[in-house]
Design a protein around this motif. Structure first.
Motif, mmCIF file in Angstrom:
data_model
loop_
_atom_site.group_PDB
_atom_site.id
_atom_site.type_symbol
_atom_site.label_atom_id
_atom_site.label_comp_id
_atom_site.label_asym_id
_atom_site.label_seq_id
_atom_site.Cartn_x
_atom_site.Cartn_y
_atom_site.Cartn_z
ATOM 1 N N VAL A 257 7.981 4.801 -2.932
ATOM 2 C CA VAL A 257 8.515 4.024 -1.808
ATOM 3 C C VAL A 257 8.710 2.574 -2.219
ATOM 4 N N ARG A 258 7.752 2.009 -2.944
ATOM 5 C CA ARG A 258 7.867 0.618 -3.382
ATOM 6 C C ARG A 258 9.068 0.445 -4.314
ATOM 7 N N LYS B 103 0.816 -1.221 0.000
ATOM 8 C CA LYS B 103 0.000 0.000 0.000
ATOM 9 C C LYS B 103 0.849 1.270 0.000
ATOM 10 N N ARG B 104 2.155 1.110 0.134
ATOM 11 C CA ARG B 104 3.013 2.291 0.145
ATOM 12 C C ARG B 104 2.975 2.980 -1.220
ATOM 13 N N LEU C 196 16.566 -1.263 -3.200
ATOM 14 C CA LEU C 196 17.369 -1.586 -2.022
ATOM 15 C C LEU C 196 17.553 -3.098 -1.892
ATOM 16 N N ALA C 197 16.464 -3.840 -2.074
ATOM 17 C CA ALA C 197 16.539 -5.300 -1.987
ATOM 18 C C ALA C 197 17.450 -5.858 -3.078
ATOM 19 N N ARG C 198 17.348 -5.298 -4.275
ATOM 20 C CA ARG C 198 18.162 -5.784 -5.392
ATOM 21 C C ARG C 198 19.653 -5.550 -5.117
ATOM 22 N N LEU D 112 8.784 -7.184 -4.502
ATOM 23 C CA LEU D 112 7.352 -6.895 -4.452
ATOM 24 C C LEU D 112 6.517 -8.105 -4.865
ATOM 25 N N ASP D 113 7.001 -8.875 -5.833
ATOM 26 C CA ASP D 113 6.299 -10.107 -6.198
ATOM 27 C C ASP D 113 6.295 -11.083 -5.031
#
Length: 286
Positions: free
Chosen positions: A142-143, A137-138, A149-151, A166-167
């Protein structure tokens, strides 16, 4: 008066007691790579502790931010490696958080039931988590920032593993897990499944790691008691063994600031001694 004599008595058996498991143990971590900059793997210290007690424990790494099917395939490869190295026909799985969903997929969809003696899940979102909905919901900016960042983190620590934050988060929503995943990934009757939950923060007198306290408050409003990531209600699956009075991070030894005292190494060792060993002997009593 003469000097007192120093007397030292060495123990007859100084080695730690051995837990006589017939099958090896594969430890399966959850989402994220928070502990990896300081450890070879998220659950490596626990695996080392179990090995000191004669348990053939393994704690490999899979993609920290990848969907269940991708992670489960990598776990299947590691399981095969463990069985080949130990020459055992089966292994026990102990899975933390999302690792429990990976394990269920491995057992049900990748024929893992042929080689899995038992499954214990700890704070696994078997019915999803409201936290996943919060992330999705961000705002789009932000998403995208979270995805980048995760990558970067995943590429830095595990450059050969895919990243799709996100998936992956979308697969942890209550709607997806309860309506899709649980329908497509049924428990196998030949593999006994046990579960633990965790709780800390709102609604309890258990201190919680400060950085996840806001997450715990959000989940509490939607699902009740939780450990900062997963509610007690969602973590109950199979034969429920109880609720740990500690937050999600400290369950696996990640300590960031103050929080409840918890000996995760002893807890995992007790699982092997009090649950897995009796399972192998046919003497387990719930």
């Amino acid at each position: 008066m003469g000097a007192a004599r120093l007397r030292i008595r060495a123990p007859a058996f100084p080695e730690p007691p051995v837990v006589p498991l017939r099958y090896p143990v594969l430890l399966m971590h959850g989402l994220g790579a928070l502990a990896l900059p300081w450890r070879p793997s998220q659950l490596h210290p626990i695996a080392e502790h179990l090995r000191r007690h004669g348990i053939r424990a393994y704690a490999p790494n899979v993609a920290p931010y990848a969907p269940v099917a991708r992670r489960a395939e990598r776990w299947r490869q590691y399981l095969q490696h463990v069985l080949e190295e130990t020459r055992a026909p089966k292994a026990h799985l102990i899975a933390h958080s999302m690792g429990g969903l990976d394990a269920r997929y491995l057992i049900a969809r990748l024929d893992g039931y042929r080689h899995v003696a038992s499954l214990i899940t700890i704070a696994t979102p078997h019915r999803g988590t409201a936290l996943a909905e919060l992330v999705l919901k961000r705002p789009a900016t932000v998403r995208r920032w979270l995805e980048r960042l995760a990558r970067r983190l995943s590429h830095l620590l595990l450059p050969d593993e895919p990243t799709a934050l996100l998936d992956t988060v979308a697969q942890l929503t209550p709607a997806y897990v309860t309506e899709v995943f649980n329908a497509e990934v049924p428990d196998h009757p030949d593999v006994p499944c046990f579960s633990w939950a965790g709780m800390a923060g709102p609604g309890t007198d258990v201190p919680i790691t400060p950085c996840i306290a806001p997450l715990a408050r959000y989940i509490y409003r939607h699902e009740g008691l939780n450990d900062g990531y997963v509610s007690v209600r969602s973590a109950r699956w199979g034969r429920f063994l109880g609720t740990l009075r500690v937050d999600h991070l400290r369950q696996v030894g990640v300590r960031i600031g103050p929080g409840a005292r918890f000996d995760e190494k002893t807890f995992f060792l007790d699982l092997c001694r009090q649950v897995l060993a009796p399972i192998e002997s046919g003497a387990f009593v719930d």
